[in-house]
Design a protein around this motif. Structure first.
Motif, PDB file in Angstrom:
ATOM      1  N   GLY A   9       7.829  -0.159   1.741  1.00  0.00           N
ATOM      2  CA  GLY A   9       6.895   0.480   2.672  1.00  0.00           C
ATOM      3  C   GLY A   9       5.757  -0.480   2.906  1.00  0.00           C
ATOM      4  N   MET A  10       5.701  -1.066   4.104  1.00  0.00           N
ATOM      5  CA  MET A  10       4.655  -2.065   4.389  1.00  0.00           C
ATOM      6  C   MET A  10       3.603  -1.474   5.316  1.00  0.00           C
ATOM      7  N   SER A  11       2.369  -1.453   4.827  1.00  0.00           N
ATOM      8  CA  SER A  11       1.282  -0.818   5.579  1.00  0.00           C
ATOM      9  C   SER A  11       0.494  -1.820   6.404  1.00  0.00           C
ATOM     10  N   GLY A  12       0.777  -3.113   6.162  1.00  0.00           N
ATOM     11  CA  GLY A  12      -0.069  -4.134   6.777  1.00  0.00           C
ATOM     12  C   GLY A  12      -1.238  -4.472   5.875  1.00  0.00           C
ATOM     13  N   GLY A  13      -1.250  -3.914   4.666  1.00  0.00           N
ATOM     14  CA  GLY A  13      -2.317  -4.196   3.690  1.00  0.00           C
ATOM     15  C   GLY A  13      -1.854  -5.254   2.703  1.00  0.00           C
ATOM     16  N   VAL A  14      -2.804  -5.689   1.866  1.00  0.00           N
ATOM     17  CA  VAL A  14      -2.502  -6.795   0.955  1.00  0.00           C
ATOM     18  C   VAL A  14      -1.535  -6.362  -0.149  1.00  0.00           C
ATOM     19  N   ASP A  15      -1.669  -5.133  -0.627  1.00  0.00           N
ATOM     20  CA  ASP A  15      -0.824  -4.695  -1.744  1.00  0.00           C
ATOM     21  C   ASP A  15       0.659  -4.663  -1.360  1.00  0.00           C
ATOM     22  N   SER A  16       0.952  -4.048  -0.232  1.00  0.00           N
ATOM     23  CA  SER A  16       2.372  -3.977   0.117  1.00  0.00           C
ATOM     24  C   SER A  16       2.905  -5.329   0.585  1.00  0.00           C
ATOM     25  N   SER A  17       2.034  -6.201   1.071  1.00  0.00           N
ATOM     26  CA  SER A  17       2.486  -7.561   1.430  1.00  0.00           C
ATOM     27  C   SER A  17       2.952  -8.289   0.173  1.00  0.00           C
TER      28      SER A  17
ATOM     29  N   VAL B  74      13.464   2.241  -2.876  1.00  0.00           N
ATOM     30  CA  VAL B  74      12.286   1.972  -2.047  1.00  0.00           C
ATOM     31  C   VAL B  74      11.232   1.376  -2.978  1.00  0.00           C
ATOM     32  N   ALA B  75      10.318   0.612  -2.402  1.00  0.00           N
ATOM     33  CA  ALA B  75       9.201   0.076  -3.192  1.00  0.00           C
ATOM     34  C   ALA B  75       7.920   0.247  -2.398  1.00  0.00           C
ATOM     35  N   THR B  76       6.836   0.492  -3.128  1.00  0.00           N
ATOM     36  CA  THR B  76       5.511   0.557  -2.498  1.00  0.00           C
ATOM     37  C   THR B  76       4.542  -0.266  -3.341  1.00  0.00           C
ATOM     38  N   GLY B  77       3.362  -0.464  -2.790  1.00  0.00           N
ATOM     39  CA  GLY B  77       2.338  -1.230  -3.499  1.00  0.00           C
ATOM     40  C   GLY B  77       1.432  -0.357  -4.337  1.00  0.00           C
TER      41      GLY B  77
ATOM     42  N   ILE C  38       6.280  12.611   2.361  1.00  0.00           N
ATOM     43  CA  ILE C  38       6.554  11.544   3.334  1.00  0.00           C
ATOM     44  C   ILE C  38       7.068  10.276   2.641  1.00  0.00           C
ATOM     45  N   LYS C  39       6.209   9.624   1.873  1.00  0.00           N
ATOM     46  CA  LYS C  39       6.620   8.321   1.325  1.00  0.00           C
ATOM     47  C   LYS C  39       7.849   8.429   0.422  1.00  0.00           C
ATOM     48  N   PHE C  40       7.910   9.480  -0.400  1.00  0.00           N
ATOM     49  CA  PHE C  40       9.028   9.569  -1.345  1.00  0.00           C
ATOM     50  C   PHE C  40       9.988  10.707  -0.996  1.00  0.00           C
TER      51      PHE C  40
ATOM     52  N   CYS D  27      -4.550   9.501   3.662  1.00  0.00           N
ATOM     53  CA  CYS D  27      -3.224   8.943   3.893  1.00  0.00           C
ATOM     54  C   CYS D  27      -2.802   9.019   5.361  1.00  0.00           C
ATOM     55  N   PHE D  28      -2.592   7.889   5.973  1.00  0.00           N
ATOM     56  CA  PHE D  28      -2.151   7.719   7.368  1.00  0.00           C
ATOM     57  C   PHE D  28      -3.170   8.120   8.428  1.00  0.00           C
ATOM     58  N   ILE D  29      -4.152   8.924   8.050  1.00  0.00           N
ATOM     59  CA  ILE D  29      -5.139   9.311   9.056  1.00  0.00           C
ATOM     60  C   ILE D  29      -6.286   8.309   9.042  1.00  0.00           C
TER      61      ILE D  29
ATOM     62  N   ILE E 134       9.476  -1.889   6.063  1.00  0.00           N
ATOM     63  CA  ILE E 134       9.364  -0.832   7.082  1.00  0.00           C
ATOM     64  C   ILE E 134       7.933  -0.308   7.142  1.00  0.00           C
ATOM     65  N   PHE E 135       7.438  -0.266   8.377  1.00  0.00           N
ATOM     66  CA  PHE E 135       6.105   0.277   8.644  1.00  0.00           C
ATOM     67  C   PHE E 135       6.283   1.699   9.170  1.00  0.00           C
ATOM     68  N   MET E 136       5.518   2.628   8.594  1.00  0.00           N
ATOM     69  CA  MET E 136       5.596   4.019   9.068  1.00  0.00           C
ATOM     70  C   MET E 136       4.418   4.314   9.960  1.00  0.00           C
ATOM     71  N   LYS E 137       4.714   4.968  11.056  1.00  0.00           N
ATOM     72  CA  LYS E 137       3.626   5.443  11.913  1.00  0.00           C
ATOM     73  C   LYS E 137       3.687   6.967  11.860  1.00  0.00           C
TER      74      LYS E 137
ATOM     75  N   ASP F 246      -9.444  -3.574   1.651  1.00  0.00           N
ATOM     76  CA  ASP F 246      -8.623  -2.446   1.188  1.00  0.00           C
ATOM     77  C   ASP F 246      -8.851  -1.233   2.069  1.00  0.00           C
ATOM     78  N   SER F 247      -7.774  -0.500   2.320  1.00  0.00           N
ATOM     79  CA  SER F 247      -7.924   0.702   3.143  1.00  0.00           C
ATOM     80  C   SER F 247      -8.424   1.848   2.269  1.00  0.00           C
ATOM     81  N   THR F 248      -9.192   2.726   2.862  1.00  0.00           N
ATOM     82  CA  THR F 248      -9.584   3.955   2.158  1.00  0.00           C
ATOM     83  C   THR F 248      -9.320   5.104   3.124  1.00  0.00           C
TER      84      THR F 248
HETATM   85  N1  LIG Z   1       1.915   2.894   7.236  1.00  0.00           N
HETATM   86  C1  LIG Z   1       2.633   2.623   6.159  1.00  0.00           C
HETATM   87  N2  LIG Z   1       3.918   2.229   6.288  1.00  0.00           N
HETATM   88  C2  LIG Z   1       4.680   1.938   5.215  1.00  0.00           C
HETATM   89  N3  LIG Z   1       4.247   2.015   3.962  1.00  0.00           N
HETATM   90  C3  LIG Z   1       2.989   2.426   3.748  1.00  0.00           C
HETATM   91  C4  LIG Z   1       2.112   2.749   4.822  1.00  0.00           C
HETATM   92  N4  LIG Z   1       0.915   3.115   4.302  1.00  0.00           N
HETATM   93  C5  LIG Z   1       1.040   3.009   2.959  1.00  0.00           C
HETATM   94  N5  LIG Z   1       2.282   2.605   2.617  1.00  0.00           N
HETATM   95  C6  LIG Z   1       2.806   2.323   1.257  1.00  0.00           C
HETATM   96  O1  LIG Z   1       2.107   3.109   0.294  1.00  0.00           O
HETATM   97  C7  LIG Z   1       1.427   2.245  -0.637  1.00  0.00           C
HETATM   98  C8  LIG Z   1       0.125   2.866  -1.087  1.00  0.00           C
HETATM   99  O2  LIG Z   1      -0.646   3.219   0.017  1.00  0.00           O
HETATM  100  P1  LIG Z   1      -2.219   3.188   0.009  1.00  0.00           P
HETATM  101  O3  LIG Z   1      -2.664   3.827   1.252  1.00  0.00           O
HETATM  102  O4  LIG Z   1      -2.689   3.636  -1.288  1.00  0.00           O
HETATM  103  O5  LIG Z   1      -2.443   1.650   0.248  1.00  0.00           O
HETATM  104  P2  LIG Z   1      -3.170   0.491  -0.462  1.00  0.00           P
HETATM  105  O6  LIG Z   1      -3.258   0.663  -1.930  1.00  0.00           O
HETATM  106  O7  LIG Z   1      -4.378   0.192   0.327  1.00  0.00           O
HETATM  107  O8  LIG Z   1      -2.046  -0.603  -0.186  1.00  0.00           O
HETATM  108  P3  LIG Z   1      -1.933  -1.648   0.967  1.00  0.00           P
HETATM  109  O9  LIG Z   1      -2.894  -2.731   0.553  1.00  0.00           O
HETATM  110  O10 LIG Z   1      -0.511  -2.078   0.932  1.00  0.00           O
HETATM  111  O11 LIG Z   1      -2.328  -0.930   2.234  1.00  0.00           O
HETATM  112  C9  LIG Z   1       1.252   0.928   0.107  1.00  0.00           C
HETATM  113  O12 LIG Z   1       1.109  -0.158  -0.791  1.00  0.00           O
HETATM  114  C10 LIG Z   1       2.536   0.859   0.903  1.00  0.00           C
HETATM  115  O13 LIG Z   1       3.626   0.392   0.118  1.00  0.00           O
END
Ligand SMILES: Nc1ncnc2c1ncn2[C@@H]1O[C@H](COP(=O)(O)OP(=O)(O)OP(=O)(O)O)[C@@H](O)[C@H]1O
Length: 368
Positions: A12-20, A124-127, A107-109, A198-200, A36-39, A193-195
Motif C-alpha cells: 500500500g503506497m501512500s506517496g509518503g516516506v514510510d511506504s516508499s 500485503v505490506a504497509t509502512g 479498508i486497508k486490511f 485516514c484518507f481524509i 498500489i495507491f488507494m484513492k 509526515d502525514s497527519t
Molecule cells: N492512499 C494510500 N494508498 C495505499 N496505501 C496507503 C495509503 N495511505 C496509507 N497507506 C498505507 O498505510 C500505511 C500507514 O498509513 P499512515 O496514514 O499511518 O501513513 P504514514 O505512517 O504517514 O506512512 P507514509 O509515510 O507511507 O504515508 C502507509 O505506510 C501505507 O502503507
C-alpha cells in the motif's frame, strides 16, 4: 538469502516516506513487489485541484526508481459506506470515534487486502510501525519505535488478516527509515509526515464535520454547581477531558469537558485537570477482537487512547463480543467510542470499542 522471487507482495503506497521505504526494502529482499495507491476520498478542492494527484505522482516516482509496477485503485464507495458513515453515526451519538481503527479494519486490511489476494498476492505490506510474526502462531507485536508504534490503530486485525500481512518497518526507528530513504535517494525522502484522519487528511475539523452533521449550539454547564458557564457550538466538537476550545474563562477554571447530555444538548464541564468527575475505574467495551486465544479472565496492560502510557488492568469476558476492563487505578478521561487496546508486554492481545464507563461500579451516564 531466502529466495523470495516467487512470493508476491502488494504494498500500500501512500506517496509518503514510510511506504516508499517499505516497497524498497521488500524489493531488495527479492520479493515480487507491486505498489498500489488507494484513492478513498474525493479531496478535490474549490479550485478543482486534487491533492491525491500529487501523492500518486510521488508513488509513480518512487516505483520507477525502485523498478516495480504500480497503479491506483478506488475504494471511495467502500470507505464511505464502511468508515465514514460509522464516523458520522458515532459523532451523532455524542461519542468520539476512531476512524483510523475502522479504516484499517475495513479498508486497508479488508477491501484492499481482498483486492490484493484476487491479484494473486501472497501478502500485503504497509509502512505501519508494528510487527507481525509468522513463525508458529501469528502474533502482532508493538513497533520497536515507542514514539511511532501504531498497534493502537491496528487492534481490530484478526489472525487471518495478519497471516497475509507484512510490516517491514516494525523493527526500525522512524529516524532509521528516514536515513534509508536518504541512502536510496527516494523521491519522498524529505516529505513531511502525514497527519489527520485516514484518507481524509488534514483539514479544519470543525468546518469539515459541519458539512455533514448539523451543528446544534447549546449551553455549557458546570457539572458540580449546575451553573451556566457559556455556550458550545455543538456537542460533537468536544471530547472528554479536553480543555482547549471551550471559550470560557473566569473564576473556577480552567475547565475540562466531563460529559454531554444529548437530550438537553448540554455540555458538562468541571474545574481542574484532576477533577474527580474525570476519573473512572472500569469500562465495558464491545466489538471485541482477540488476535490469539485468551482465557475468560486475565490481566494485561491497556491503552485507552493513542498517545498514552499503558495502564494495568484486569479483563473479563462478559459476552460473546463484550468485555469488562477494570483499572488497577482510577483513570482519567476514558472516552466512549475510542478503542481500548490490550497488551501482554510487547504482544497485542486485541482490542475493543469503549461503550460504557463506570466509577466504583456505578455507570457514568453523563459521558453519553
Ligand atoms: N492512499 C494510500 N494508498 C495505499 N496505501 C496507503 C495509503 N495511505 C496509507 N497507506 C498505507 O498505510 C500505511 C500507514 O498509513 P499512515 O496514514 O499511518 O501513513 P504514514 O505512517 O504517514 O506512512 P507514509 O509515510 O507511507 O504515508 C502507509 O505506510 C501505507 O502503507
Amino acid at each position: 538469502m531466502k529466495d523470495n522471487s516467487n512470493t508476491t507482495v502488494v504494498v500500500g503506497m501512500s506517496g509518503g516516506v514510510d511506504s516508499s521505504v517499505t516497497a524498497k526494502v521488500l524489493k531488495d529482499e527479492g520479493y515480487n513487489v507491486i505498489g498500489i495507491f488507494m484513492k478513498n476520498w474525493d479531496d478535490t478542492d474549490e479550485f478543482g485541484v486534487c491533492t491525491a494527484t500529487e501523492d500518486y505522482e510521488d508513488v509513480r516516482k518512487v516505483a520507477e526508481q525502485i523498478g516495480i509496477p504500480y497503479y491506483a485503485v478506488n475504494f471511495e464507495k467502500e470507505y464511505y459506506d464502511r468508515v465514514f458513515k460509522y464516523f458520522l453515526e458515532e459523532y451523532n451519538r455524542g461519542r468520539t470515534p476512531n476512524p483510523d481503527v475502522m479504516c484499517n479494519k475495513e479498508i486497508k486490511f479488508n477491501a484492499f487486502l481482498d483486492y490484493a489476494m484476487k491479484l494473486g498476492a501472497d501478502y500485503v505490506a504497509t509502512g505501519h510501525y508494528a510487527r507481525v510474526t509468522h513463525d508458529g502462531e501469528v502474533q502482532m507485536l508493538r513497533g520497536v519505535d515507542d514514539n511511532k508504534d501504531q498497534t493502537y490503530f491496528l487492534n481490530q486485525l484478526t489472525k487471518n488478516q495478519l497471516e497475509k500481512t507484512l510490516f517491514p518497518l516494525g523493527h526500525l526507528e522512524k529516524s532509521e527509515v528516514r536515513e534509508l530513504a536518504h541512502k536510496y535517494d527516494l523521491a519522498t525522502k524529505d516529505k513531511k509526515d502525514s497527519t489527520g484522519i485516514c484518507f481524509i487528511g488534514e483539514r479544519d475539523f470543525k468546518e469539515f464535520l459541519s458539512n455533514y452533521l448539523p451543528a446544534n449550539p447549546g449551553k455549557i454547564i458546570d457539572f458540580e454547581s449546575g451553573e451556566e458557564k457559556g455556550n458550545h457550538d455543538g456537542l460533537m466538537y468536544y471530547t472528554i477531558g479536553q480543555r482547549q476550545g471551550l471559550g470560557i474563562g473566569g473564576s473556577g477554571g480552567p475547565y475540562f469537558v466531563a460529559g454531554k447530555n444529548l437530550e438537553t444538548n448540554e455540555l458538562y464541564v468541571v474545574s481542574g485537570y484532576d477533577n474527580e468527575y474525570l476519573y473512572s475505574t472500569s469500562l465495558i467495551a464491545t466489538e471485541v477482537n482477540f488476535i490469539n486465544n485468551v482465557l475468560n479472565e486475565f490481566t494485561a496492560t491497556a491503552k485507552f487512547r493513542y498517545r498514552q502510557k499503558d495502564t494495568k488492568v484486569s479483563v473479563k469476558r462478559i459476552g460473546e463480543d463484550v468485555i469488562e476492563v477494570t483499572f488497577l487505578e482510577p483513570t482519567r478521561a476514558i472516552t466512549p467510542g475510542q478503542a481500548v487496546v490490550l497488551y501482554d508486554g510487547e504482544r497485542v492481545i486485541g482490542g475493543a470499542t469503549i461503550d460504557k464507563v463506570f466509577k466504583n461500579g456505578k455507570r457514568l451516564e453523563y459521558l453519553a
